[in-house]
Design a protein around this motif. Structure first.
Motif, mmCIF file in Angstrom:
data_model
loop_
_atom_site.group_PDB
_atom_site.id
_atom_site.type_symbol
_atom_site.label_atom_id
_atom_site.label_comp_id
_atom_site.label_asym_id
_atom_site.label_seq_id
_atom_site.Cartn_x
_atom_site.Cartn_y
_atom_site.Cartn_z
ATOM 1 N N LEU A 66 0.796 -1.224 0.000
ATOM 2 C CA LEU A 66 0.000 0.000 0.000
ATOM 3 C C LEU A 66 0.830 1.278 0.000
ATOM 4 O O LEU A 66 0.298 2.362 -0.193
ATOM 5 N N LYS A 67 2.107 1.169 0.219
ATOM 6 C CA LYS A 67 2.925 2.363 0.460
ATOM 7 C C LYS A 67 2.982 3.319 -0.716
ATOM 8 O O LYS A 67 3.280 4.504 -0.548
ATOM 9 N N ASP A 68 2.715 2.835 -1.901
ATOM 10 C CA ASP A 68 2.761 3.723 -3.066
ATOM 11 C C ASP A 68 1.465 4.501 -3.256
ATOM 12 O O ASP A 68 1.432 5.468 -4.026
ATOM 13 N N ARG A 69 0.406 4.107 -2.562
ATOM 14 C CA ARG A 69 -0.895 4.745 -2.775
ATOM 15 C C ARG A 69 -1.450 5.426 -1.518
ATOM 16 O O ARG A 69 -2.296 6.309 -1.622
ATOM 17 N N PHE A 70 -0.975 5.011 -0.364
ATOM 18 C CA PHE A 70 -1.519 5.533 0.893
ATOM 19 C C PHE A 70 -0.465 6.363 1.619
ATOM 20 O O PHE A 70 0.729 6.079 1.526
ATOM 21 N N ALA A 71 -0.924 7.371 2.349
ATOM 22 C CA ALA A 71 -0.011 8.201 3.134
ATOM 23 C C ALA A 71 -0.651 8.549 4.471
ATOM 24 O O ALA A 71 -1.796 9.007 4.518
ATOM 25 N N ILE A 72 0.110 8.330 5.531
ATOM 26 C CA ILE A 72 -0.380 8.643 6.878
ATOM 27 C C ILE A 72 0.300 9.910 7.374
ATOM 28 O O ILE A 72 1.473 10.158 7.073
ATOM 29 N N SER A 73 -0.452 10.704 8.122
ATOM 30 C CA SER A 73 0.108 11.936 8.667
ATOM 31 C C SER A 73 -0.594 12.265 9.971
ATOM 32 O O SER A 73 -1.624 11.674 10.290
ATOM 33 N N ARG A 74 -0.031 13.223 10.723
ATOM 34 C CA ARG A 74 -0.693 13.631 11.953
ATOM 35 C C ARG A 74 -0.663 15.150 12.055
ATOM 36 O O ARG A 74 0.244 15.800 11.550
ATOM 37 N N ASP A 75 -1.669 15.650 12.728
ATOM 38 C CA ASP A 75 -1.771 17.081 12.989
ATOM 39 C C ASP A 75 -1.700 17.262 14.504
ATOM 40 O O ASP A 75 -2.662 16.965 15.214
ATOM 41 N N ASP A 76 -0.553 17.744 14.971
ATOM 42 C CA ASP A 76 -0.348 17.876 16.413
ATOM 43 C C ASP A 76 -1.354 18.827 17.056
ATOM 44 O O ASP A 76 -1.861 18.571 18.144
ATOM 45 N N ALA A 77 -1.622 19.908 16.389
ATOM 46 C CA ALA A 77 -2.491 20.928 16.980
ATOM 47 C C ALA A 77 -3.914 20.422 17.163
ATOM 48 O O ALA A 77 -4.582 20.759 18.140
ATOM 49 N N LYS A 78 -4.366 19.596 16.228
ATOM 50 C CA LYS A 78 -5.746 19.121 16.278
ATOM 51 C C LYS A 78 -5.871 17.715 16.855
ATOM 52 O O LYS A 78 -6.985 17.211 17.007
ATOM 53 N N ASN A 79 -4.743 17.075 17.163
ATOM 54 C CA ASN A 79 -4.757 15.686 17.639
ATOM 55 C C ASN A 79 -5.491 14.770 16.664
ATOM 56 O O ASN A 79 -6.348 13.974 17.049
ATOM 57 N N ILE A 80 -5.134 14.897 15.405
ATOM 58 C CA ILE A 80 -5.777 14.110 14.361
ATOM 59 C C ILE A 80 -4.717 13.345 13.581
ATOM 60 O O ILE A 80 -3.645 13.863 13.284
ATOM 61 N N VAL A 81 -5.056 12.116 13.260
ATOM 62 C CA VAL A 81 -4.235 11.298 12.364
ATOM 63 C C VAL A 81 -5.049 11.071 11.088
ATOM 64 O O VAL A 81 -6.236 10.755 11.157
ATOM 65 N N GLU A 82 -4.407 11.242 9.960
ATOM 66 C CA GLU A 82 -5.115 11.124 8.693
ATOM 67 C C GLU A 82 -4.494 10.048 7.810
ATOM 68 O O GLU A 82 -3.304 9.730 7.923
ATOM 69 N N LEU A 83 -5.317 9.502 6.962
ATOM 70 C CA LEU A 83 -4.857 8.516 5.991
ATOM 71 C C LEU A 83 -5.364 8.956 4.619
ATOM 72 O O LEU A 83 -6.562 8.923 4.355
ATOM 73 N N GLN A 84 -4.445 9.371 3.780
ATOM 74 C CA GLN A 84 -4.770 9.738 2.412
ATOM 75 C C GLN A 84 -4.660 8.498 1.538
ATOM 76 O O GLN A 84 -3.599 7.856 1.511
ATOM 77 N N MET A 85 -5.744 8.190 0.842
ATOM 78 C CA MET A 85 -5.775 6.985 0.012
ATOM 79 C C MET A 85 -6.025 7.402 -1.433
ATOM 80 O O MET A 85 -7.031 8.056 -1.724
ATOM 81 N N ASN A 86 -5.124 7.023 -2.299
ATOM 82 C CA ASN A 86 -5.214 7.386 -3.717
ATOM 83 C C ASN A 86 -5.306 6.137 -4.595
ATOM 84 O O ASN A 86 -4.988 5.033 -4.153
ATOM 85 N N SER A 87 -5.742 6.344 -5.806
ATOM 86 C CA SER A 87 -5.836 5.256 -6.796
ATOM 87 C C SER A 87 -6.531 4.039 -6.195
ATOM 88 O O SER A 87 -6.028 2.906 -6.273
ATOM 89 N N LEU A 88 -7.668 4.269 -5.625
ATOM 90 C CA LEU A 88 -8.354 3.207 -4.894
ATOM 91 C C LEU A 88 -8.835 2.095 -5.807
ATOM 92 O O LEU A 88 -9.221 2.333 -6.971
ATOM 93 N N LYS A 89 -8.799 0.880 -5.267
ATOM 94 C CA LYS A 89 -9.175 -0.325 -5.993
ATOM 95 C C LYS A 89 -10.321 -1.016 -5.251
ATOM 96 O O LYS A 89 -10.492 -0.805 -4.045
ATOM 97 N N PRO A 90 -11.071 -1.859 -5.944
ATOM 98 C CA PRO A 90 -12.158 -2.584 -5.254
ATOM 99 C C PRO A 90 -11.661 -3.372 -4.047
ATOM 100 O O PRO A 90 -12.375 -3.479 -3.042
ATOM 101 N N GLU A 91 -10.460 -3.891 -4.110
ATOM 102 C CA GLU A 91 -9.925 -4.673 -2.983
ATOM 103 C C GLU A 91 -9.568 -3.812 -1.781
ATOM 104 O O GLU A 91 -9.219 -4.338 -0.723
ATOM 105 N N ASP A 92 -9.643 -2.491 -1.917
ATOM 106 C CA ASP A 92 -9.453 -1.604 -0.762
ATOM 107 C C ASP A 92 -10.744 -1.462 0.050
ATOM 108 O O ASP A 92 -10.728 -0.834 1.121
ATOM 109 N N THR A 93 -11.824 -2.013 -0.454
ATOM 110 C CA THR A 93 -13.083 -1.968 0.284
ATOM 111 C C THR A 93 -12.937 -2.684 1.622
ATOM 112 O O THR A 93 -12.529 -3.843 1.673
ATOM 113 N N ALA A 94 -13.230 -1.954 2.695
ATOM 114 C CA ALA A 94 -13.046 -2.508 4.035
ATOM 115 C C ALA A 94 -13.538 -1.504 5.063
ATOM 116 O O ALA A 94 -13.793 -0.337 4.743
ATOM 117 N N VAL A 95 -13.653 -1.974 6.279
ATOM 118 C CA VAL A 95 -13.809 -1.068 7.411
ATOM 119 C C VAL A 95 -12.405 -0.699 7.865
ATOM 120 O O VAL A 95 -11.570 -1.582 8.112
#
Length: 130
Positions: A66-95
Motif C-alpha cells: 500500500l505504500k505507493d498509494r496511501f499516506a499517513i500523517s498527523r496534525d499535532d495541533a488538532k490531535n488528528i491522524v489522517e490517511l490519504q488513500m489514492n488510486s483506490l481499488k475494489p480490494e481496498d473496500t473494508a472497514v
C-alpha cells in the motif's frame, strides 16, 4: 479515557481518492504510535495493517502493498491522524480502524505482527465501486 473516532469513509469509484481522519482524545499521545488497520467484508478474523506513525517524531510505516498509494500523517495541533488513500481499488473496500499503542517502540504490535494495539476506534467503512 482514550477515544478514537474515525471519519471520512464512504463510497468512491475505482481510481478515486479518499482521506480518512481519526480524532484522538483522552490523553497526551506524544509517546504513542498511531495506526490504521482494515478489515475486508467476509474476513472478520483478519485485520490487516495499513500504516502507522510515531506521534513524537513522525516516523511512518506502511504495508508494502500500500505504500505507493496511501499516506499517513498527523496534525499535532488538532490531535488528528489522517490517511490519504489514492488510486483506490475494489480490494481496498473494508472497514478502516484507527488504533493507538502506548509504546511506540513496540514495533511488532504496531504493524500487526503480534499482540494488539491498546486502543481502537469503531471504524469507518470505505467502499470502492467498479
Amino acid at each position: 479515557q482514550v477515544q478514537l473516532v474515525e471519519s471520512g469513509g464512504g463510497l468512491v469509484q475505482v481510481g478515486g481518492s479518499l482521506k480518512l481522519s481519526c480524532a484522538a482524545s483522552g490523553r497526551t499521545f506524544s509517546n504513542y504510535a498511531m495506526a490504521w488497520f482494515r478489515q475486508a467484508p467476509g474476513k472478520e478474523r483478519e485485520r490487516e495493517f495499513v500504516a502507522a506513525i510515531v506521534w513524537s517524531n513522525g516516523d511512518t510505516y506502511y504495508a508494502d502493498s500500500l505504500k505507493d498509494r496511501f499516506a499517513i500523517s498527523r496534525d499535532d495541533a488538532k490531535n488528528i491522524v489522517e490517511l490519504q488513500m489514492n488510486s483506490l481499488k475494489p480490494e481496498d473496500t473494508a472497514v478502516y480502524y484507527c488504533a493507538a499503542h502506548s509504546n511506540y517502540k513496540d514495533f511488532e504490535v504496531i504493524i500487526g505482527r503480534r499482540g494488539t494495539m491498546d486502543y481502537w476506534g469503531k471504524g469507518t467503512l470505505v467502499t470502492v465501486s467498479s
